[in-house]
Design an enzyme around this catalytic site. Structure first.
Site, PDB file in Angstrom:
ATOM      1  N   GLY A 116      46.257  -5.564   7.965  1.00 33.10           N
ATOM      2  CA  GLY A 116      46.225  -5.755   9.418  1.00 33.10           C
ATOM      3  C   GLY A 116      47.601  -6.024   9.976  1.00 33.10           C
ATOM      4  O   GLY A 116      48.603  -5.860   9.287  1.00 33.10           O
ATOM      5  N   ASN A 117      47.659  -6.414  11.228  1.00 29.65           N
ATOM      6  CA  ASN A 117      48.941  -6.762  11.845  1.00 29.65           C
ATOM      7  C   ASN A 117      48.743  -7.898  12.841  1.00 29.65           C
ATOM      8  O   ASN A 117      47.631  -8.331  13.097  1.00 29.65           O
ATOM      9  CB  ASN A 117      49.578  -5.528  12.501  1.00 29.65           C
ATOM     10  N   ARG A 118      49.840  -8.365  13.421  1.00 31.17           N
ATOM     11  CA  ARG A 118      49.810  -9.577  14.234  1.00 31.17           C
ATOM     12  C   ARG A 118      49.453  -9.345  15.699  1.00 31.17           C
ATOM     13  O   ARG A 118      49.512 -10.277  16.490  1.00 31.17           O
ATOM     14  CB  ARG A 118      51.198 -10.229  14.224  1.00 31.17           C
ATOM     15  N   SER A 119      49.119  -8.134  16.075  1.00 30.15           N
ATOM     16  CA  SER A 119      48.870  -7.894  17.502  1.00 30.15           C
ATOM     17  C   SER A 119      47.661  -8.696  17.990  1.00 30.15           C
ATOM     18  O   SER A 119      46.602  -8.691  17.375  1.00 30.15           O
ATOM     19  CB  SER A 119      48.630  -6.401  17.740  1.00 30.15           C
ATOM     20  N   ALA A 148      48.365  -1.887  18.369  1.00 32.69           N
ATOM     21  CA  ALA A 148      49.201  -1.735  17.188  1.00 32.69           C
ATOM     22  C   ALA A 148      48.341  -1.029  16.139  1.00 32.69           C
ATOM     23  O   ALA A 148      47.415  -1.628  15.580  1.00 32.69           O
ATOM     24  CB  ALA A 148      49.671  -3.093  16.694  1.00 32.69           C
TER      25      ALA A 148
END
Ligand code: C5P
Length: 400
Positions: A208-211, A275
């Site tokens: 995943g990512n931090r968005s 993102a």
């Protein structure tokens, strides 16, 4: 300073009780509110409630206090008219310019922004008559916010719920803040992606990512207040639904691509604020990947995800469609941004510098918006809604 004058129109639907909360929020935040109910709405909430909560007399028809000419005065002096709930009947009367009670007279005389928050059963909302009435009102510059999906009166569920009063209040606040200008996205369909995709590795793990999705949600909320019909494709944000937007929930990049391409088919604007993971695990393990004593874990093979922004921009479901991308850069921000704008083929690219504590998850943002025609707009550090409004300020003339 004089308080902003708001007219709260209430038509005859069960959701009228939620308008009490909207009224309270408006008065408590310093607005002078006149409530104009329809006769039918008094079956649900009585005149005494409106009068006590607003501090003004309440009437449904034009024959009271005739010496004050209420059928024109109330509309003429308003800074905002909001009708919540707006029934199918009220929308029809407004679309056809009827003036058979005080509320419809007020709608005809108002020269300020007008917001309708419809609430009705799904069948009524989807009926071609209602669709055309809503389209007419939007074409004329009214903000008609999309009903929410959920429990309706009785056993039914579907689209047609009055959005949360707090969310309607937020729309009113934004519309009032813009002042007496026509909503420049009225009648436009905008598609916004928000959040971050999760690419599953096994049933319990993902890449995943931090968005956080906050910038995309700010774009959705500001677009609603500027009159747009909004489709918000959200990936893993966990944020409360903004009122007036159709929400499509997705998890992975593949799902996001499908949802965006579908919604883009009749969109005037597509904004890719999500993102999207550039890579996903090449293989999905059907069972949880186990650690084995004395063994290093096997490397994870990745494959590329399709570039949705480049695909949407390359395809242009409609030739005049405007496509906006976002770019988070950690170094050489502007040079990388220009190169990305060209490579992706979009009209505008919002470039911001990111780091662990910058932008992702924050309430504020700063950015430079690069345009394919050479323009460059710097947006100073501030709320994500201010950046969102700058994006619409740049999109709007390009639509015309
Ligand atoms: O190439 P990069 O990921 O930096 O580009 C960011 C922009 O491209 C964002 O607007 C994002 O939504 C979009 N994007 C996409 N599909 C991908 C990766 C990014 O649409 N696979």
């Amino acid at each position: 300073m004089e308080k902003p004058k708001v007219v709260l129109g209430v038509s005859g639907g069960i959701a009228a009780y939620k308008a009490c909360e909207l009224l309270r929020r408006l008065t408590e935040s310093g607005h002078d509110v006149r409530v104009v109910p329809t006769e039918a709405s008094l079956h649900f909430v009585g005149a005494a409630t409106w009068s006590a909560l607003s501090g003004h007399p309440v009437s449904t028809e034009v024959w009271n206090d005739v010496h004050e000419v209420p059928h024109v005065r109330i509309g003429q002096h308003a800074d905002l008219v909001v009708v919540a709930p707006a029934t199918a009947d009220l929308l029809a009367r407004a679309a056809h310019g009827l003036a058979d009670d005080l509320l419809t007279n007020t709608l005809l005389t108002a020269r300020c922004p007008v917001v309708f928050a419809p609430a009705m059963h799904t069948e009524m909302w989807e009926h071609p008559a209602t669709r055309e009435n809503v389209a007419t009102l939007r074409r004329r510059g009214a903000v008609v916010i999309e009903p929410a999906v959920g429990r309706l009166t009785g056993v039914d569920t579907g689209k047609g719920r009055l959005p949360d009063p707090g969310e309607i209040f937020e729309v009113c606040r934004r519309v009032l803040a813009r002042g007496p200008v026509a909503p420049d996205l009225a009648g436009r369909h905008v598609v916004i992606s928000a959040g971050g995709t999760r690419e599953p590795l096994d049933p319990v793990r993902y890449l995943g990512n931090r968005s956080s999705g906050k910038q995309g949600y700010a774009l959705a909320r500001t677009a609603v207040a500027r009159g747009a019909r909004v489709t918000l494709v959200e990936a893993n944000t966990g944020l409360p639904d903004p009122s007036g937007a159709d929400i499509v929930r997705v998890g992975t990049a593949t799902q996001l691509r499908e949802a965006v391409l579908k919604a883009a088919a009749d969109a005037d604007v597509v904004v890719m604020a999500a993102a999207v993971a550039d890579f996903r695990p090449a293989e999905y393990a059907a069972g949880k990947i186990k650690k084995k004593d004395g063994q290093e874990p096997a490397p994870i093979a990745l494959v590329r995800n399709p570039d949705i922004l480049a695909e949407v921009a390359g395809r242009r479901a409609r030739p005049e469609q405007i496509v906006v991308g976002f770019a988070a850069e950690t170094d050489n921000v502007l040079a990388n941004g220009r190169e990305k704008l060209r490579r992706k083929g979009c009209d505008l690219l919002v470039v911001n510098e990111v780091g662990e504590r910058r932008t992702f998850g924050a309430e504020e943002n700063e950015a430079v918006v690069l345009a394919a025609d050479g323009g460059e707009t710097t947006v100073p550090f501030g709320p994500k809604e201010a950046l969102a409004d700058t994006v619409w300020d740049l999109v709007s003339p390009r639509l015309a």
